[in-house]
Design an enzyme around this catalytic site. Structure first.
Site, PDB file in Angstrom:
ATOM      1  N   GLU A  57       0.946  -0.838  -0.318  1.00 22.18           N
ATOM      2  CA  GLU A  57       0.052  -0.273   0.165  1.00 22.18           C
ATOM      3  C   GLU A  57       0.724   1.160  -0.281  1.00 22.18           C
ATOM      4  O   GLU A  57       0.799   2.363  -0.755  1.00 22.18           O
ATOM      5  CB  GLU A  57      -1.579  -0.444   1.047  1.00 22.18           C
ATOM      6  CG  GLU A  57      -1.386   1.269   1.005  1.00 22.18           C
ATOM      7  CD  GLU A  57      -2.992   1.354   2.438  1.00 22.18           C
ATOM      8  OE1 GLU A  57      -3.801   1.976   2.428  1.00 22.18           O
ATOM      9  OE2 GLU A  57      -2.401   0.778   3.353  1.00 22.18           O
ATOM     10  N   ASP A 110      -0.899  -5.251   3.036  1.00 22.48           N
ATOM     11  CA  ASP A 110      -1.313  -3.447   3.395  1.00 22.48           C
ATOM     12  C   ASP A 110      -0.420  -3.914   5.627  1.00 22.48           C
ATOM     13  O   ASP A 110       0.157  -4.269   6.164  1.00 22.48           O
ATOM     14  CB  ASP A 110      -3.179  -3.386   3.371  1.00 22.48           C
ATOM     15  CG  ASP A 110      -2.816  -2.277   4.412  1.00 22.48           C
ATOM     16  OD1 ASP A 110      -2.545  -1.711   4.497  1.00 22.48           O
ATOM     17  OD2 ASP A 110      -3.884  -1.930   3.969  1.00 22.48           O
ATOM     18  N   ILE A 162      -0.406  -2.197   8.056  1.00 19.10           N
ATOM     19  CA  ILE A 162      -1.048  -1.331   8.444  1.00 19.10           C
ATOM     20  C   ILE A 162      -2.662  -1.502   8.285  1.00 19.10           C
ATOM     21  O   ILE A 162      -3.138  -0.231   7.476  1.00 19.10           O
ATOM     22  CB  ILE A 162      -1.364  -0.061  10.004  1.00 19.10           C
ATOM     23  CG1 ILE A 162       0.343  -0.671  10.309  1.00 19.10           C
ATOM     24  CG2 ILE A 162      -1.788  -0.258  10.949  1.00 19.10           C
ATOM     25  CD1 ILE A 162       0.707   0.843  11.624  1.00 19.10           C
ATOM     26  N   ASP A 163      -3.509  -1.801   7.747  1.00 16.62           N
ATOM     27  CA  ASP A 163      -5.003  -1.724   7.384  1.00 16.62           C
ATOM     28  C   ASP A 163      -6.338  -1.587   9.142  1.00 16.62           C
ATOM     29  O   ASP A 163      -5.326  -1.984   9.917  1.00 16.62           O
ATOM     30  CB  ASP A 163      -5.849  -3.322   7.057  1.00 16.62           C
ATOM     31  CG  ASP A 163      -7.114  -3.059   6.746  1.00 16.62           C
ATOM     32  OD1 ASP A 163      -7.031  -1.969   5.573  1.00 16.62           O
ATOM     33  OD2 ASP A 163      -7.981  -4.501   6.378  1.00 16.62           O
ATOM     34  N   THR A 188      -5.721   2.175   9.617  1.00 17.55           N
ATOM     35  CA  THR A 188      -4.644   3.226  10.213  1.00 17.55           C
ATOM     36  C   THR A 188      -5.442   4.650  10.986  1.00 17.55           C
ATOM     37  O   THR A 188      -4.870   5.353  11.815  1.00 17.55           O
ATOM     38  CB  THR A 188      -3.272   3.757   9.266  1.00 17.55           C
ATOM     39  OG1 THR A 188      -3.059   2.622   7.936  1.00 17.55           O
ATOM     40  CG2 THR A 188      -2.565   5.290   9.374  1.00 17.55           C
ATOM     41  N   ASP A 235      -5.636  -4.327   0.522  1.00 14.72           N
ATOM     42  CA  ASP A 235      -7.514  -4.283   1.277  1.00 14.72           C
ATOM     43  C   ASP A 235      -7.537  -5.947   1.827  1.00 14.72           C
ATOM     44  O   ASP A 235      -8.534  -6.455   2.389  1.00 14.72           O
ATOM     45  CB  ASP A 235      -8.140  -3.806   0.971  1.00 14.72           C
ATOM     46  CG  ASP A 235      -7.770  -2.073   1.605  1.00 14.72           C
ATOM     47  OD1 ASP A 235      -7.110  -1.977   2.495  1.00 14.72           O
ATOM     48  OD2 ASP A 235      -7.688  -1.126   0.039  1.00 14.72           O
TER      49      ASP A 235
END
Length: 270
Positions: A71, A91, A93-94, A96, A221
């Site tokens: 990402e 990702d 940190i999905d 954030t 995602d």
């Protein structure tokens, strides 16, 4: 080496990477955040960038011939085209915004696609210590225990999860809220968790019965969550009812029993 053995090796390395990144998230979660904006709402932190670097470095040490899509690197360098080659989609940190606000619905999401099909998925929430894993053809697991989707068969008994989207134009917001308003009449209740990957994992372990999202950031995602849902006995598809396309920025998921009714409700609410 047999294909399943290869996938198991890929999974083991991905779990190691996710847990290492999870330590960075856990430490950063309780500290002051240094936040940058990727738009009016979307955020990125130092921890996002550090986690992506850590994960990619770990994966590249083991699989230098594979391709990589992340990402934060994609946001900085432009969209990477997905090919048939083995490709890690990350990702770091999905969730954030949740991370910045100290809301514990955050995760690392690491997926591997081969021929553009998700075959390995790791989603790790280090704050709640939940590790969701799956490889193609071998079932889905939460902290090592097998998981299955729910057995709900009527929409009115279902818990639906969706998310808002970063865009804040009035027409877009009206479309999102109008759809939610329409669906509220047909389901038990609606939640917004702030993480697409954890929403899909909620489907996989039966906490959530219905999930949809349109206009999310990219394949990072959904790459890991897609295989976890499938291996838990769920179905993942386009909200229109068409086949799931990892590059389309649209996703829906449910158990098989309510899929048709869910698609109907989504079409009526569009």
């Amino acid at each position: 080496m047999a294909e399943n053995d290869s996938l198991s090796q890929f999974l083991t390395v991905a779990i190691d990477a996710a847990k290492q990144a999870g330590e960075l998230i856990r430490k950063g979660f309780y500290q002051t955040k240094h936040v940058e904006h990727k738009g009016s709402v979307d955020l990125v932190t130092e921890t996002d960038k550090a986690c992506e670097d850590l994960i990619f470095n770990h994966l590249k040490q083991h699989f230098p011939s594979h391709k990589f899509v992340g990402e934060e690197t994609t946001a900085a360098d432009g969209v990477s085209e997905l090919t048939d080659e083995p490709t890690w989609i990350v990702d770091p940190i999905d969730g954030t915004i949740n991370f910045v606000h100290g809301f514990p619905f955050v995760c690392v999401s690491i997926g591997l696609t081969i021929k553009k099909v998700p075959v390995v998925g790791v989603v790790y929430n280090p704050i709640m210590n939940e590790l969701f894993t799956a490889i193609d053809g071998n079932g889905a697991f939460l902290n090592g225990d097998p998981i299955k989707v729910s057995s709900k068969s009527e929409l009115v008994t279902c818990l639906l999860m969706t998310e808002d989207i970063p865009k804040r134009e009035k027409a877009t917001l009206d479309a999102v809220t109008n759809r939610i308003n329409s669906l509220l009449y047909k389901v038990r209740s609606i939640r917004m968790g702030g993480s697409c990957a954890l929403g899909l994992c909620g489907i996989a372990c039966g906490r959530i019965d219905l999930f949809y999202l349109s206009g999310f950031g990219g394949p990072w995602d959904v790459a890991a969550g897609a295989v976890i849902v499938k291996e838990a006995g769920g179905v993942i598809f386009d909200p229109s009812g068409n086949d799931f396309d990892i590059t389309a920025q649209r996703v829906a998921a449910s158990n098989p029993l309510v899929k048709d009714a869910f698609v109907d409700a989504l079409q009526q609410s569009a």
